[in-house]
Design a protein around this motif. Structure first.
Motif, mmCIF file in Angstrom:
data_model
loop_
_atom_site.group_PDB
_atom_site.id
_atom_site.type_symbol
_atom_site.label_atom_id
_atom_site.label_comp_id
_atom_site.label_asym_id
_atom_site.label_seq_id
_atom_site.Cartn_x
_atom_site.Cartn_y
_atom_site.Cartn_z
ATOM 1 N N ALA A 122 0.836 -1.197 0.000
ATOM 2 C CA ALA A 122 0.000 0.000 0.000
ATOM 3 C C ALA A 122 0.872 1.249 0.000
ATOM 4 O O ALA A 122 1.898 1.320 0.680
ATOM 5 N N GLY A 123 0.470 2.255 -0.780
ATOM 6 C CA GLY A 123 1.229 3.494 -0.803
ATOM 7 C C GLY A 123 0.935 4.326 -2.027
ATOM 8 O O GLY A 123 0.160 3.934 -2.906
ATOM 9 N N VAL A 124 1.565 5.499 -2.080
ATOM 10 C CA VAL A 124 1.491 6.397 -3.234
ATOM 11 C C VAL A 124 2.840 6.344 -3.935
ATOM 12 O O VAL A 124 3.892 6.477 -3.298
ATOM 13 N N TYR A 125 2.817 6.143 -5.251
ATOM 14 C CA TYR A 125 4.025 5.957 -6.039
ATOM 15 C C TYR A 125 3.967 6.842 -7.291
ATOM 16 O O TYR A 125 2.888 7.274 -7.702
ATOM 17 N N ALA A 126 5.137 7.057 -7.888
ATOM 18 C CA ALA A 126 5.177 7.766 -9.166
ATOM 19 C C ALA A 126 6.280 7.189 -10.039
ATOM 20 O O ALA A 126 7.314 6.718 -9.555
ATOM 21 N N SER A 184 8.381 8.148 -13.741
ATOM 22 C CA SER A 184 8.645 8.952 -14.918
ATOM 23 C C SER A 184 9.551 8.130 -15.821
ATOM 24 O O SER A 184 9.239 6.981 -16.094
ATOM 25 N N ASN A 185 10.671 8.695 -16.242
ATOM 26 C CA ASN A 185 11.527 7.986 -17.188
ATOM 27 C C ASN A 185 12.782 7.422 -16.546
ATOM 28 O O ASN A 185 13.842 7.314 -17.173
ATOM 29 N N HIS A 186 12.662 7.075 -15.260
ATOM 30 C CA HIS A 186 13.693 6.333 -14.563
ATOM 31 C C HIS A 186 12.948 5.343 -13.676
ATOM 32 O O HIS A 186 11.762 5.080 -13.903
ATOM 33 N N LEU A 187 13.614 4.758 -12.697
ATOM 34 C CA LEU A 187 12.993 3.702 -11.916
ATOM 35 C C LEU A 187 11.906 4.238 -10.984
ATOM 36 O O LEU A 187 11.780 5.450 -10.784
ATOM 37 N N LEU A 188 11.119 3.343 -10.441
ATOM 38 C CA LEU A 188 9.996 3.701 -9.584
ATOM 39 C C LEU A 188 10.444 4.617 -8.454
ATOM 40 O O LEU A 188 11.390 4.316 -7.716
ATOM 41 N N ASP A 189 9.762 5.755 -8.325
ATOM 42 C CA ASP A 189 10.001 6.736 -7.259
ATOM 43 C C ASP A 189 11.385 7.368 -7.284
ATOM 44 O O ASP A 189 11.835 7.929 -6.273
ATOM 45 N N THR A 190 12.085 7.305 -8.416
ATOM 46 C CA THR A 190 13.312 8.088 -8.538
ATOM 47 C C THR A 190 12.965 9.548 -8.248
ATOM 48 O O THR A 190 12.053 10.096 -8.878
ATOM 49 N N PRO A 191 13.663 10.205 -7.328
ATOM 50 C CA PRO A 191 13.187 11.509 -6.845
ATOM 51 C C PRO A 191 13.503 12.683 -7.769
ATOM 52 O O PRO A 191 14.067 13.698 -7.351
ATOM 53 N N TRP A 192 13.137 12.559 -9.036
ATOM 54 C CA TRP A 192 13.202 13.714 -9.921
ATOM 55 C C TRP A 192 12.221 14.770 -9.423
ATOM 56 O O TRP A 192 11.199 14.440 -8.787
ATOM 57 N N PRO A 193 12.433 16.058 -9.712
ATOM 58 C CA PRO A 193 11.503 17.097 -9.260
ATOM 59 C C PRO A 193 10.055 16.841 -9.674
ATOM 60 O O PRO A 193 9.137 17.037 -8.876
ATOM 61 N N LYS A 194 9.817 16.397 -10.908
ATOM 62 C CA LYS A 194 8.442 16.168 -11.345
ATOM 63 C C LYS A 194 7.796 15.010 -10.588
ATOM 64 O O LYS A 194 6.580 15.021 -10.351
ATOM 65 N N VAL A 195 8.590 14.029 -10.197
ATOM 66 C CA VAL A 195 8.072 12.902 -9.420
ATOM 67 C C VAL A 195 7.687 13.366 -8.012
ATOM 68 O O VAL A 195 6.597 13.061 -7.515
ATOM 69 N N ARG A 196 8.560 14.111 -7.374
ATOM 70 C CA ARG A 196 8.257 14.608 -6.029
ATOM 71 C C ARG A 196 7.049 15.539 -6.044
ATOM 72 O O ARG A 196 6.145 15.411 -5.212
ATOM 73 N N ARG A 197 7.033 16.460 -6.998
ATOM 74 C CA ARG A 197 5.919 17.417 -7.068
ATOM 75 C C ARG A 197 4.617 16.713 -7.439
ATOM 76 O O ARG A 197 3.560 16.979 -6.856
#
Length: 214
Positions: A138-142, A144-157
């Motif tokens: 269970a959780g919130v995930y994102a 983009s164009n790298h691995l799961l939850d890689t903390p790119w700015p767009k992923v964090r935002r």
């Protein structure tokens, strides 16, 4: 598709809440989401060039979605379409764990990808740039164009905006679309280095990407 944010088993009323943008060149022929004539149990868009799809769901609750991994220095020009992975899962009857285990043997034939697959019992993440497959809790995930939850700015935002949008008892589609339309750009010192020129890193940095051609 290049941005996915989702909540799994984290809301009292919804087992899965997902919002996603597909980033693509406008010239690539695409069919909008509909039930497929050849597979009437599947609902999804279609990539009319590669023949696959980036996101789909079946009437019995099988679900799959895909993003690519941005690595311009490591592109296989003759690799099969990554979109066929979504189609293969949606048309199969394998449970998610069996599908990702079997896929591991052939996954390196494809260019880099992230794959989410699930059914009414479980949800898995698999990438051919990361092993082994991961059964998600269970959780919130994102993605983009790298691995799961890689903390790119767009992923964090995107995760922060999405988490706010799903706080209410009834989650409204318009609230999720507002997340997907976010065009905030981070400063240059926050940008990832993915092998493309700085100007493209800037263009690709928001949740919602918009250029004259892409």
């Amino acid at each position: 598709m290049c941005f996915i944010v989702f909540a799994y088993d984290s809301h009292p009323n919804y087992a899965l809440i997902l919002a996603a943008n597909r980033d693509e060149f406008y010239e690539r022929p695409t069919a909008p989401a509909q039930f497929w004539e050849a597979l009437p149990q599947v609902l999804g868009g279609r990539d009319l060039k590669g023949g696959g799809t980036w996101l789909g769901i079946t009437k019995n609750g099988r679900f799959a979605a895909l993003t690519n991994i941005r690595e311009p220095e490591n592109v296989l020009p003759l690799a099969p379409s990554r979109g066929e992975l979504v189609c293969n899962y949606l048309r199969s009857e394998q449970i998610p764990s069996a599908f990702v285990s079997e896929l591991a043997a052939s996954s390196r034939a494809y260019n880099g990808y992230n794959l989410l697959i699930g059914d009414t019992e479980s949800l898995y993440y698999q990438s051919n740039r990361h092993t082994p497959p991961q059964k998600l809790s269970a959780g919130v995930y994102a993605l983009s164009n790298h691995l799961l939850d890689t903390p790119w700015p767009k992923v964090r935002r995107g995760k922060a905006l999405f988490s706010d949008a799903i706080k209410s008892e009834q989650v409204l589609p318009d609230a999720l679309l507002e997340v997907l339309l976010d065009q905030a750009r981070p400063s240059d010192d926050q940008l990832p280095s993915t092998g493309v020129p700085l100007e493209w890193e800037r263009v690709l940095s928001p949740v919602f990407i918009q250029t004259p051609t892409y």
